[in-house]
Write a protein that holds these residues in place. Structure first.
Motif, PDB file in Angstrom:
ATOM      1  N   SER A   8       7.836  11.833  -4.852  1.00  0.00           N
ATOM      2  CA  SER A   8       7.981  10.406  -4.416  1.00  0.00           C
ATOM      3  C   SER A   8       6.995  10.184  -3.434  1.00  0.00           C
ATOM      4  O   SER A   8       6.725   8.895  -2.912  1.00  0.00           O
ATOM      5  CB  SER A   8       9.518  10.296  -3.935  1.00  0.00           C
ATOM      6  N   GLN A  44       4.608   2.745  -0.761  1.00  0.00           N
ATOM      7  CA  GLN A  44       5.577   3.338  -1.534  1.00  0.00           C
ATOM      8  C   GLN A  44       6.118   4.359  -0.619  1.00  0.00           C
ATOM      9  O   GLN A  44       7.513   4.743  -0.893  1.00  0.00           O
ATOM     10  CB  GLN A  44       4.899   4.776  -2.201  1.00  0.00           C
ATOM     11  N   LYS A  78      12.815   1.878   0.353  1.00  0.00           N
ATOM     12  CA  LYS A  78      11.539   2.880   0.234  1.00  0.00           C
ATOM     13  C   LYS A  78      11.721   4.383   0.503  1.00  0.00           C
ATOM     14  O   LYS A  78      12.767   4.708   1.300  1.00  0.00           O
ATOM     15  CB  LYS A  78      10.553   2.597   1.474  1.00  0.00           C
ATOM     16  N   ASP A 223      -4.238   1.515  -4.500  1.00  0.00           N
ATOM     17  CA  ASP A 223      -3.613   1.007  -5.812  1.00  0.00           C
ATOM     18  C   ASP A 223      -4.948   1.200  -6.967  1.00  0.00           C
ATOM     19  O   ASP A 223      -4.940   1.825  -7.736  1.00  0.00           O
ATOM     20  CB  ASP A 223      -2.878  -0.185  -5.945  1.00  0.00           C
TER      21      ASP A 223
END
Length: 305
Positions: A8, A44, A78, A223
């Motif tokens: 994660s 993220q 988050k 990204d």
């Protein structure tokens, strides 16, 4: 190591700064604004009390209150990494052994102070912390000295170690780590201006400071890098590069707060021994923000309302 926790923490994360008011106390309204802007962004994960937070200058009860506050505002949106400011190995063991929070995925453990002088010192430090910690830990690599970074790869094979957050941006060093690390060991860069070349080598993410002010602009670059769109990512890098370089001049907390002050997000206040940036750097920050392309500045305008 807990695989789900390690998985994660990748992509774009932000090392959340700790805003102070004019009397030097934690500015919780500003902290709420900053946290909310990150929860509403494409970030993220958030590192609370990380390398840009001045955590070592907070009392332990202040550190706990800041983590509680950010967790409440975040409300599970988050992934959170909680930082532990380590003044010594013994102190770090005591702190992590009682860090039993389900709202945080892992613990960021800062470098010992004073810094270990040998590889074996770092190995002993982080091995002891990992064995005492109820959550996987991220190590902190601050300096790339010849022969004194071998401990990172040695610790990469240890249980309960999720990865390392590197501040050096060393191409040679990180290239070797990418090739020799075991599966699941995360390599995260804390050097904003080096994110693009280090992604090309194969790192897993960036823990930015510029993301406190421009989470989506920097996140778009990350990204694009993750998808292999290097040419488009290069354009984003060059748009932010002048400001990122200025933010390396006088220490991350002070320069990040200077940027945020220009954007009316928080005061430029820091705690000694940190000091606010010089007038020269303030003017450089102002000019760099003013020169940002319209697609970035328009987002700033919409966020201010």
């Amino acid at each position: 190591m807990t695989a789900s926790a390690a998985n994660s923490v990748q992509g774009h994360g932000v090392s959340l700064i700790t805003p102070f008011n004019e009397t030097g106390e934690v500015d919780y309204p500003a902290l709420e604004r900053l946290t909310t802007s990150l929860t509403n962004s494409k970030v993220q994960f958030i590192v609370v009390l990380g390398h840009a937070s001045e955590a070592a200058l907070l009392e332990e009860d202040e550190q706990i209150r800041v983590m509680d506050f950010v967790s409440e505002i975040n409300n599970g949106v988050k992934t959170l990494v909680g930082g532990v400011a380590c003044t010594s190995t013994r102190n770090a063991i005591r702190r992590v052994s009682t860090f039993d929070r389900r709202d945080f995925s892992s613990i960021f453990c800062g470098s010992p102070a004073p810094s270990a002088s040998t590889n074996s010192g770092f190995v002993g430090h982080y091995r002891s912390i990992a064995q005492a910690s109820p959550l996987p830990i991220f190590m902190h690599h601050e300096r790339a000295l010849p022969g004194q970074s071998e401990w990172v790869l040695e610790m990469a094979h240890e249980k309960n170690i999720s990865g390392v957050i590197d501040e050096t941006g060393s191409i040679e060093l990180i290239d070797r780590w990418v090739q020799e690390r075991p599966d699941g060991f995360r390599l995260l860069s804390a050097r904003d201006s080096m994110a693009l070349p280090l992604y090309a080598l194969g790192i897993d993410g960036a823990v930015s400071t510029i993301g406190n002010a421009f989470p989506d602009a920097f996140g778009e670059m990350i990204d694009l890098l993750a998808f292999g769109a290097m040419n488009d990512a290069r354009v984003r890098h060059h748009e932010l590069a002048p400001l990122m370089r200025i933010m390396e001049n006088e220490g991350r907390p002070a320069t990040t707060k200077s940027v945020l002050s220009h954007l009316n997000r928080c005061a430029p206040s820091v705690r000694l021994p940190n000091t606010p940036v010089t007038e020269t750097t303030q003017q450089q920050v102002y000019r760099a923000i003013a020169a940002l392309p319209e697609h970035i500045s328009s987002k700033l305008l919409s966020q201010s309302h």
